[in-house]
Scaffold this active site. Structure first.
Site, PDB file in Angstrom:
ATOM      1  N   ASP A 115      12.729   0.944   8.501  1.00 10.56           N
ATOM      2  CA  ASP A 115      12.627   2.298   7.943  1.00 10.56           C
ATOM      3  C   ASP A 115      11.187   2.631   7.569  1.00 10.56           C
ATOM      4  O   ASP A 115      10.314   1.753   7.503  1.00 10.56           O
ATOM      5  CB  ASP A 115      13.550   2.465   6.726  1.00 10.56           C
ATOM      6  CG  ASP A 115      13.220   1.511   5.592  1.00 10.56           C
ATOM      7  OD1 ASP A 115      12.823   0.361   5.864  1.00 10.56           O
ATOM      8  OD2 ASP A 115      13.321   1.917   4.415  1.00 10.56           O
ATOM      9  N   GLU A 129      14.155  -0.871   3.313  1.00 11.51           N
ATOM     10  CA  GLU A 129      13.169  -1.526   2.424  1.00 11.51           C
ATOM     11  C   GLU A 129      12.476  -0.530   1.520  1.00 11.51           C
ATOM     12  O   GLU A 129      12.163  -0.833   0.368  1.00 11.51           O
ATOM     13  CB  GLU A 129      12.126  -2.274   3.278  1.00 11.51           C
ATOM     14  CG  GLU A 129      11.157  -3.150   2.470  1.00 11.51           C
ATOM     15  CD  GLU A 129       9.925  -2.399   1.959  1.00 11.51           C
ATOM     16  OE1 GLU A 129       9.212  -2.948   1.111  1.00 11.51           O
ATOM     17  OE2 GLU A 129       9.684  -1.251   2.402  1.00 11.51           O
TER      18      GLU A 129
HETATM   19  C1  LIG Z   1     -10.871  -6.008  -3.353  1.00 13.52           C
HETATM   20  C2  LIG Z   1      -9.538  -5.946  -2.769  1.00 13.52           C
HETATM   21  C3  LIG Z   1      -9.515  -6.268  -1.325  1.00 13.52           C
HETATM   22  C4  LIG Z   1      -8.127  -6.429  -0.862  1.00 13.52           C
HETATM   23  C5  LIG Z   1      -7.750  -5.292  -0.013  1.00 13.52           C
HETATM   24  C6  LIG Z   1      -6.455  -4.763  -0.431  1.00 13.52           C
HETATM   25  C7  LIG Z   1      -6.212  -3.470   0.251  1.00 13.52           C
HETATM   26  C8  LIG Z   1      -4.848  -3.064  -0.093  1.00 13.52           C
HETATM   27  C9  LIG Z   1      -4.374  -2.071   0.817  1.00 13.52           C
HETATM   28  C10 LIG Z   1      -3.136  -1.999   1.136  1.00 13.52           C
HETATM   29  C11 LIG Z   1      -2.099  -2.940   0.722  1.00 13.52           C
HETATM   30  C12 LIG Z   1      -0.869  -2.235   0.370  1.00 13.52           C
HETATM   31  C13 LIG Z   1       0.290  -2.939   0.946  1.00 13.52           C
HETATM   32  C14 LIG Z   1       1.503  -2.434   0.319  1.00 13.52           C
HETATM   33  C15 LIG Z   1       2.699  -2.881   1.108  1.00 13.52           C
HETATM   34  C16 LIG Z   1       3.899  -2.586   0.329  1.00 13.52           C
HETATM   35  C17 LIG Z   1       5.085  -2.246   1.187  1.00 13.52           C
HETATM   36  C18 LIG Z   1       5.809  -1.076   0.609  1.00 13.52           C
HETATM   37  O1  LIG Z   1       5.463   0.060   0.827  1.00 13.52           O
HETATM   38  N1  LIG Z   1       6.860  -1.338  -0.172  1.00 13.52           N
HETATM   39  C19 LIG Z   1       7.555  -0.350  -0.936  1.00 13.52           C
HETATM   40  C20 LIG Z   1       6.945  -0.170  -2.286  1.00 13.52           C
HETATM   41  O2  LIG Z   1       6.112  -0.957  -2.719  1.00 13.52           O
HETATM   42  O3  LIG Z   1       7.340   0.798  -2.964  1.00 13.52           O
HETATM   43 ZN   LIG Z   2       6.685  -1.693   4.321  1.00 12.02          ZN
HETATM   44 ZN   LIG Z   3       6.116   1.172   2.509  1.00 12.42          ZN
END
Ligand SMILES: CCCCCCCC/C=C\CCCCCCCC(=O)NCC(=O)O
Ligand SMILES: [Zn+2]
Ligand SMILES: [Zn+2]
Length: 503
Positions: A124, A189
């Site tokens: 999804d 999810e």
């Molecule tokens: C200095 C920091 C460097 C690290 C780089 C991090 C960059 C982060 C960018 C994105 C990561 C986000 C990932 C999130 C995935 C979560 C999946 C999701 O959408 N789940 C549902 C929810 O959380 O509501």
């Molecule tokens: Zn995701």
């Molecule tokens: Zn997501």
């Protein structure tokens, strides 16, 4: 005498700072020898690219628990079955649809004594908004300047299709894996996974699976240019995951004529509470969790002043916390964050509002608990008229091993370096949430990593505008999973060779 004591203390501080800086500046040597064998590269043919573009066209949107696009999930599922005929007809594979729309696969390896592992992902996506601001329509899969656009391009149909392509390739090339593995694709999810992943986990238990070697799911990306001073790609493996608390704040009042207002309205009271939450962030937890090891892993690549700071968080925590708080993605690493995501109140322009409601979404740092966060909020709001109700909550996940002897972590690390040879690999905390919450009983070794290469400005594409992945990166995604599967076939880690003389 006092002067001597002060000098002695300063001397000790300088020694500690210097020693830690030197120690953490050492480059860590590669610790495993596990290469993919055979022809170890899957080229992105036109048909593989077209399949991914088509996958992005299915509007498999989740809106709320139980509110997801069933027709499109059905169509996407049918497309998957038709697009990967070898996988769905192989004698090595058992597969089923779980709760109508989710998928569970078992790929049987030829060394049955090896503990199986699990590759997770989800089918999804979140809704797409502001359509006029997209470079290409969000459900088109169109390619513009070498990027494939579409909702799900990085969250997370690239992993669904990457896993499927790599397994189809393995089976088409008569490569039988040694270690058995499972693949689980949930269908909700984005709205807690309670209809998808939760049911798959129950089905796995029913099938007699009680323990897995490791679990892989979406997570932190390979980022480049996000940390000033670090010029190499940084691949962070989420060894833990933040908790989450969704709170419903409400203030009740008495309706009446707007010509005779009370001194404070429900809206005014609630707005004050929300403002206090937003303007008083939860404290920095830097130095208490895996964010510390994440930063310390990057020390060898930093410039000298940065090295001194990061190698000595015990001393420079306030300064570093301030620096990290300047950007949303690094602020999210060091503290429990607060998002006000919904606000509803009022019934008519000339009626005193009888009810005001707001939704607060916290992502909880692994060193805190749901209870602590709510207590902090209560103190901060300091107003008994504001009712706080927990709509849903989950504490942060336990931390998986990330040492030299942790099989799953080392397999990830080796695989990442096969795709991004210059990458720095570091443990980290996933700042969002995943379906892994439903699989915590199967293993402590849960690794949350997405083989997505991200640059400055890309973090906003998650759930945002112009979600996209480059054509080259999609090829890397397929090959990441191919190598991960090949590397997971080794029965155990090769002996560790530590080189302490390479200072
Ligand atoms: C200095 C920091 C460097 C690290 C780089 C991090 C960059 C982060 C960018 C994105 C990561 C986000 C990932 C999130 C995935 C979560 C999946 C999701 O959408 N789940 C549902 C929810 O959380 O509501
Ligand atoms: Zn995701
Ligand atoms: Zn997501």
């Amino acid at each position: 005498m006092l002067k001597k004591i002060v000098l002695a203390i300063v001397f000790i501080f300088v020694i500690i700072i210097a020693a830690r800086t030197i120690l953490l500046s050492r480059h860590s040597p590669p610790v495993t020898e596990c290469r993919a064998t055979d022809d170890d590269f899957i080229p992105l043919s036109d048909s593989r690219l077209a399949r991914f573009q088509r996958a992005l066209q299915f509007q498999t949107v989740s809106r709320d628990v139980g509110d997801y696009n069933r027709d499109e999930l059905q169509n996407f599922g049918d497309f998957i079955i038709n697009s990967f005929p070898t996988l769905h007809n192989s004698s090595l594979v058992e597969w089923e649809r779980v709760n109508n729309y989710s998928f569970l696969y078992q790929i049987k390896g030829n060394k049955r004594d090896l503990k199986p592992y699990l590759l997770m992902s989800h089918l999804d996506v979140v809704p797409a908004t502001n359509l006029e601001a997209w470079e290409a329509p969000p459900f088109s899969g169109n390619i513009v300047d070498g990027f494939i656009y579409g909702r799900g391009a990085i969250d997370v149909k690239q992993c669904v299709m990457g896993i499927l392509e790599s397994v189809e390739y393995l089976l088409n090339n008569d490569i039988t894996p040694a270690r058995s593995f499972y693949i689980a694709f949930g269908h909700d999810e984005e709205v807690t996974g309670s209809h998808g992943a939760k049911m798959i986990a129950a089905r796995l238990k029913e099938k007699g699976v009680s323990e897995l070697e490791y679990i892989s799911d979406e997570g932190l990306p390979v980022s480049e240019g996000l940390i000033s001073g670090v010029n190499k790609p940084v691949a962070s493996i989420g060894v833990s995951e933040k908790g989450q608390a969704i709170l419903k704040l409400s203030v009740k009042g008495v309706p009446g004529h707007s010509s005779m207002p009370p001194k404070e309205s429900t809206i005014g009271i609630l707005a004050g509470a929300v403002h206090r939450l937003e303007s008083n962030p939860h404290p920095s937890m830097l130095g208490t969790g895996v964010e510390t090891q994440f930063l310390e892993h990057l020390v060898p690549e930093m410039n000298f002043p940065q090295r001194i700071l990061v190698a000595n968080i015990w001393l420079f925590k306030p300064l570093l916390s301030w620096l990290l708080s300047l950007k949303p993605h690094s602020d999210a690493m060091i503290r429990t964050v607060t998002s006000i995501t919904m606000f509803n109140a009022g019934v008519k322009a000339n009626v005193i509002p009888p009810l005001a409601e707001a939704i607060v979404n916290h992502r909880i740092h692994p060193s805190q608990t749901v209870r602590e966060v709510i207590e902090y909020d209560r103190q901060l709001i300091g107003d008994a008229r504001v009712n706080i109700e927990i709509a849903s909550s989950i504490d942060p996940h336990p931390t998986a091993g990330y040492g030299n002897n942790d099989f799953g972590y080392q397999v990830f690390k080796t695989t990442i370096r096969q795709i991004w040879p210059s990458a720095l690999v570091a443990p980290g905390v996933l700042i969002g949430n995943t379906d892994t919450r439903h699989y915590l009983n199967f293993t402590n070794n849960i690794y949350r990593f997405s083989p997505t290469h991200m640059f400055p400005g890309d973090a906003q594409r998650f759930h945002g505008l112009n979600e996209r992945i480059s054509v080259k990166n999609y090829e890397q995604v397929i090959n990441f999973f191919f190598h991960l599967i090949r590397n997971s076939d080794q029965p155990s880690l090769s002996p560790v060779h530590e080189h302490h003389d390479d200072l």
